[in-house]
Scaffold this motif. Structure first.
Motif, PDB file in Angstrom:
ATOM      1  N   MET A   1       0.889   4.297  -2.968  1.00  0.00           N
ATOM      2  CA  MET A   1       0.556   5.716  -2.511  1.00  0.00           C
ATOM      3  C   MET A   1       1.680   6.492  -3.354  1.00  0.00           C
ATOM      4  O   MET A   1       1.388   7.588  -3.653  1.00  0.00           O
ATOM      5  CB  MET A   1       0.714   5.876  -0.936  1.00  0.00           C
ATOM      6  CG  MET A   1      -0.282   5.462  -0.321  1.00  0.00           C
ATOM      7  SD  MET A   1      -0.522   5.280   1.443  1.00  0.00           S
ATOM      8  CE  MET A   1       0.069   7.216   1.820  1.00  0.00           C
ATOM      9  N   ARG A   2       3.055   5.816  -3.609  1.00  0.00           N
ATOM     10  CA  ARG A   2       3.924   6.444  -4.200  1.00  0.00           C
ATOM     11  C   ARG A   2       3.791   6.717  -5.517  1.00  0.00           C
ATOM     12  O   ARG A   2       4.410   7.858  -6.381  1.00  0.00           O
ATOM     13  CB  ARG A   2       5.171   6.091  -3.950  1.00  0.00           C
ATOM     14  CG  ARG A   2       5.824   5.977  -2.648  1.00  0.00           C
ATOM     15  CD  ARG A   2       6.345   7.161  -2.003  1.00  0.00           C
ATOM     16  NE  ARG A   2       7.122   7.597  -2.638  1.00  0.00           N
ATOM     17  CZ  ARG A   2       7.908   8.854  -2.174  1.00  0.00           C
ATOM     18  NH1 ARG A   2       7.402   9.618  -1.430  1.00  0.00           N
ATOM     19  NH2 ARG A   2       8.931   9.180  -2.849  1.00  0.00           N
TER      20      ARG A   2
ATOM     21  N   VAL B   1       0.552   6.509  -7.309  1.00  0.00           N
ATOM     22  CA  VAL B   1      -0.956   6.618  -7.866  1.00  0.00           C
ATOM     23  C   VAL B   1      -1.316   7.519  -8.578  1.00  0.00           C
ATOM     24  O   VAL B   1      -2.294   7.515  -9.513  1.00  0.00           O
ATOM     25  CB  VAL B   1      -1.823   6.318  -6.641  1.00  0.00           C
ATOM     26  CG1 VAL B   1      -1.610   7.581  -5.789  1.00  0.00           C
ATOM     27  CG2 VAL B   1      -3.223   6.200  -6.982  1.00  0.00           C
TER      28      VAL B   1
ATOM     29  N   GLY C   1       0.882  -1.378   0.068  1.00  0.00           N
ATOM     30  CA  GLY C   1      -0.141   0.052  -0.133  1.00  0.00           C
ATOM     31  C   GLY C   1       0.734   1.306   0.098  1.00  0.00           C
ATOM     32  O   GLY C   1       0.573   2.322  -0.717  1.00  0.00           O
ATOM     33  N   LEU C   2       1.849   1.232   0.718  1.00  0.00           N
ATOM     34  CA  LEU C   2       2.620   2.495   0.719  1.00  0.00           C
ATOM     35  C   LEU C   2       3.384   2.718  -0.760  1.00  0.00           C
ATOM     36  O   LEU C   2       3.743   3.619  -1.237  1.00  0.00           O
ATOM     37  CB  LEU C   2       4.031   2.112   1.793  1.00  0.00           C
ATOM     38  CG  LEU C   2       3.475   2.118   3.245  1.00  0.00           C
ATOM     39  CD1 LEU C   2       4.784   1.861   4.302  1.00  0.00           C
ATOM     40  CD2 LEU C   2       2.800   3.677   3.256  1.00  0.00           C
TER      41      LEU C   2
ATOM     42  N   ARG D   1       1.293   4.299 -12.784  1.00  0.00           N
ATOM     43  CA  ARG D   1       0.241   3.587 -12.071  1.00  0.00           C
ATOM     44  C   ARG D   1      -0.478   2.498 -12.873  1.00  0.00           C
ATOM     45  O   ARG D   1      -0.642   1.453 -12.197  1.00  0.00           O
ATOM     46  CB  ARG D   1      -0.847   4.578 -11.481  1.00  0.00           C
ATOM     47  CG  ARG D   1      -2.050   4.092 -10.835  1.00  0.00           C
ATOM     48  CD  ARG D   1      -3.235   4.958 -10.495  1.00  0.00           C
ATOM     49  NE  ARG D   1      -3.965   5.364 -11.861  1.00  0.00           N
ATOM     50  CZ  ARG D   1      -4.796   6.442 -11.844  1.00  0.00           C
ATOM     51  NH1 ARG D   1      -4.911   7.214 -10.908  1.00  0.00           N
ATOM     52  NH2 ARG D   1      -5.746   6.375 -12.884  1.00  0.00           N
TER      53      ARG D   1
ATOM     54  N   SER E   1      -8.897  -0.351  -4.121  1.00  0.00           N
ATOM     55  CA  SER E   1      -7.930   0.716  -3.877  1.00  0.00           C
ATOM     56  C   SER E   1      -7.907   1.749  -5.394  1.00  0.00           C
ATOM     57  O   SER E   1      -8.345   2.727  -5.189  1.00  0.00           O
ATOM     58  CB  SER E   1      -6.402   0.151  -3.795  1.00  0.00           C
ATOM     59  OG  SER E   1      -6.296  -0.670  -2.608  1.00  0.00           O
TER      60      SER E   1
END
Length: 290
Positions: free
Chosen positions: A142-143, A145, A138-139, A150, A195
């Motif tokens: 987040m970087r 997205v 998930g981290l 992506r 997500s």
């Protein structure tokens, strides 16, 4: 990330109160009440974003015959082209993906004990193994997205989801295939599934329609999952291979929607341009992910 944190908190709390019997159960539900009240109070203290405020002023400035319905005048736009295509795409993607995820989450222990002849405690311990991996993935998401990369990460996550559900469909349910589904799909869901659905729900709809659009697609998905859950145990026991074959097929449908349909949809360039083209002074272009 906060969803995963909530899971960890509940598992940790349940391990502390598991010996308390009925009192332990009441403590678990009481903590949900406390969290809900705190979140409500915090939410009431938040102001709407500048973008939302500007879009609202633009919508209110549009001439309308009945002033009392001005605040609802944009909802009908949700069911017209081109936004209706985004509504269908995100709703169908979320529903088809969620049937597999919801089955694993709601009936994972049942499948482990009834189909793989495992123990409940063992399944609970294995579930914990996937949480650190999901947190780290998930981290990473987040970087990336907000970047063009992506799409590649989403494609990789989608491939993992397809592979995960292909295993029990082709090899049958066993301890190996069910653990593989849980761990591989858990990693894939960090880059696909809910997500990315929530990212699309922000990008594909004007500001004043985003909450409504996401509410419609989420309600549809929950209704489908609830109806499917009524027959899941009997279906899984009576037609096991067909059951997993359908879940695999649904994951393929979700993959096709996400990889082939959603990229063809136009993202919202400016909230106010979409909602009030006659008020360019209020339009505030915003950056969207490629």
């Amino acid at each position: 990330m906060l969803w995963l944190a909530g899971i960890v908190v509940v598992l940790g709390l349940s391990s502390l109160v598991r010996a308390q019997g009925m009192l332990g159960g009441r403590i678990l539900f009481a903590h949900l009440l406390v969290v809900a009240v705190v979140v409500l109070l915090l939410r009431l203290s938040l102001r709407e974003s500048a973008e939302w405020t500007a879009a609202g002023r633009a919508a209110d400035a549009r001439p309308t015959a009945v002033s009392e319905t001005a605040e609802f005048s944009g909802v009908s736009d949700l069911f017209r082209a081109p936004t209706v295509y985004a509504l269908l795409a995100t709703g169908l993607y979320y529903a088809t993906w969620n049937l597999g995820a919801n089955t694993l989450g709601q009936f994972g222990t049942f499948m482990w004990t009834a189909l793989a002849k495992g123990e409940v405690a063992q399944f609970s311990q294995l579930t914990l193994l996937g949480l650190p991996t999901g947190f780290l993935a998930g981290l990473v998401f987040m970087r990336v997205v907000e970047r063009p990369a992506r799409h590649a990460w989403f494609a990789a996550g989608t491939a993992l989801l397809v592979i995960a559900w292909a295993l029990p469909a082709m090899l049958g349910p066993s301890k190996f295939t069910l653990v593989a589904v849980m761990l591989i799909s858990g990693l894939g869901n960090s880059f696909a599934g809910e997500s990315i659905y929530k990212v699309w729900s922000q990008e594909l709809f004007p500001t004043l329609l985003r909450a409504t659009a996401q509410g419609v697609t989420m309600a549809f998905t929950r209704a489908v999952a609830g109806l499917a859950a009524l027959g899941t145990p009997a279906f899984a026991l009576g037609h096991t291979r067909l059951f997993f074959g359908l879940l695999f097929a649904l994951m393929l449908v979700a993959a096709l929607i996400g990889l082939a349909w959603v990229p063809r949809l136009a993202k919202v360039l400016s909230t106010d341009e979409a909602m009030a083209p006659t008020a360019p002074a209020l339009a505030t272009p915003r950056k969207t992910a490629a």
